[in-house]
Write a protein that holds these residues in place. Structure first.
Motif, short mmCIF file in Angstrom:
data_model
loop_
_atom_site.label_atom_id
_atom_site.label_comp_id
_atom_site.label_asym_id
_atom_site.label_seq_id
_atom_site.Cartn_x
_atom_site.Cartn_y
_atom_site.Cartn_z
N ARG A 1 -25.86 16.42 44.80
CA ARG A 1 -27.10 16.51 44.03
C ARG A 1 -27.67 15.14 43.67
NH1 ARG A 1 -26.30 21.52 39.81
NH2 ARG A 1 -28.54 21.12 39.53
N GLU A 2 -26.95 14.07 43.96
CA GLU A 2 -27.43 12.71 43.71
C GLU A 2 -27.54 11.98 45.04
OE1 GLU A 2 -25.65 10.69 40.13
OE2 GLU A 2 -24.36 12.47 40.17
N ASP B 1 -38.62 12.59 42.32
CA ASP B 1 -37.32 12.19 41.76
C ASP B 1 -36.24 13.24 41.99
OD1 ASP B 1 -38.01 14.21 40.01
OD2 ASP B 1 -38.02 12.95 38.22
N GLY B 2 -36.60 14.30 42.73
CA GLY B 2 -35.63 15.35 43.05
C GLY B 2 -35.50 16.43 42.01
N ILE C 1 -32.96 12.05 42.97
CA ILE C 1 -33.20 11.29 44.19
C ILE C 1 -33.73 9.91 43.81
CG2 ILE C 1 -34.48 11.14 46.36
CD1 ILE C 1 -34.60 14.16 46.44
N MET D 1 -32.10 18.11 41.54
CA MET D 1 -31.36 16.96 42.05
C MET D 1 -31.84 15.68 41.40
SD MET D 1 -31.38 17.96 46.10
CE MET D 1 -30.32 16.57 46.55
N LEU E 1 -40.81 13.54 48.15
CA LEU E 1 -39.60 14.09 47.53
C LEU E 1 -39.55 13.93 46.02
CD1 LEU E 1 -37.03 12.79 50.17
CD2 LEU E 1 -38.03 15.07 50.05
N LEU F 1 -31.63 15.93 54.58
CA LEU F 1 -31.49 16.17 53.14
C LEU F 1 -30.82 17.52 52.90
CD1 LEU F 1 -32.02 15.41 50.19
CD2 LEU F 1 -34.30 16.45 50.42
#
Length: 290
Positions: free
Chosen positions: A47-48, A67-68, A75, A73, A65, A38
């Motif tokens: 970033r996606e 949703d980031g 995720i 980000m 992780l 990552l």
């Protein structure tokens, strides 16, 4: 550029460790293995990210992780119900990729080296074709091997050749233009019933649109596929972190350094992690103490 992190597979070479948990959630010294790939996508400015894993493991990755958003980000997650090959990631992730180029990294690959972020971002700009990353090994017959011309253009690919014409192993990090989605949809399963990433790369090779970047001396590309190599990777990270006072693949720090989050958010993440050395490190980073 979109990112895909492929964290599937059954990790049979690491049984019994991986009987109940994904290999990519095992610790490599002070952080989960998945942090390392990552971090590579983040260093490329991506970033996606779409995380692809088995149905049994996906919720664990979500819990780790989220949703980031805490890293600045986005995720998302998708299932790979069966180990049908690396190239299936592009069909599973076609909606995530959309009309953009894409970087694919395997969830058990660890990279570390000087000026890695500028190298990644330079090669990800205006990509036309595919960019692979080669690493010199002493036993190339165990790997997929790339041969390049004087300009770095890929001229040949061989999978575990008996007589390798190069010592450059093709690592588990790949950059592609948007054509990869259609290419992956049209390749046929190999004799072992998988959609092979080498077959995707060969299409680009035949089009004259494949490059191989030699990571060179000073870089580390670490294998985590066996008990011994997993331990060795942890020892490598431990030695560097303790001697240098910095952390490898600290995704929160990278998010801050890359401008994904601000100092206040970085400090808050350190507080949330708590009294561990990792949390203290993040708080010190945010306060400019290291």
């Amino acid at each position: 550029m979109k990112g895909i992190l492929l964290a599937g597979g059954s990790g049979t070479r690491l049984h019994p460790l991986t009987r109940a948990v994904s290999k990519q959630l095992l610790p490599v010294y002070d952080k989960p293995m998945v942090y390392y790939p990552l971090s590579v996508l983040m260093l490329a400015g991506i970033r996606e990210v779409l995380v692809i894993s088995t149905p049994a493991s996906l919720e664990l990755f979500r819990e780790l992780l989220g949703d980031g958003s805490r890293l600045g980000m986005a995720i998302d997650y998708a299932e790979q119900p069966a180990p049908n090959g690396i190239a299936e990631a592009f069909t599973i992730g076609s909606e995530h990729i959309g009309n953009d180029p894409v970087a694919l990294i395997l969830g058990d690959n660890i990279f570390h080296g000087p000026s890695f972020s500028p190298l990644l971002r330079r090669n990800a700009q205006q990509i036309d074709g595919c960019v692979l990353f080669g690493y010199a090994v002493k036993d190339p017959e165990r790997y997929g091997v790339g041969e390049v011309d004087a300009d770095g253009r890929l001229v040949a690919l061989a999978e575990k050749p008996v007589r390798p014409r190069s010592n450059l192993a093709v690592t588990g990090l790949y950059l592609y233009d948007n054509d990869v989605v259609d290419i992956a949809k049209n390749i046929q399963p190999s004799a072992r019933g998988e959609l092979e990433i080498t077959d995707v790369n060969r299409v680009y090779l035949e089009r004259g649109k494949a490059r191989l970047v030699n990571l060179g001396r000073g870089f580390a590309w670490l294998d985590t596929g066996t008990h011994d190599s997993l331990l060795q990777a942890s020892q490598y990270v431990q030695v560097l972190e303790q001697r240098q006072g910095t952390r490898i693949a600290c995704v929160e720090e990278i998010a801050y350094r890359m401008g994904f989050i601000d100092a206040e958010s970085c400090h808050r993440l350190g507080v949330e992690i708590g009294s561990s050395d990792y949390g203290a490190y993040l708080r010190a980073i945010a306060m400019g103490e290291t």
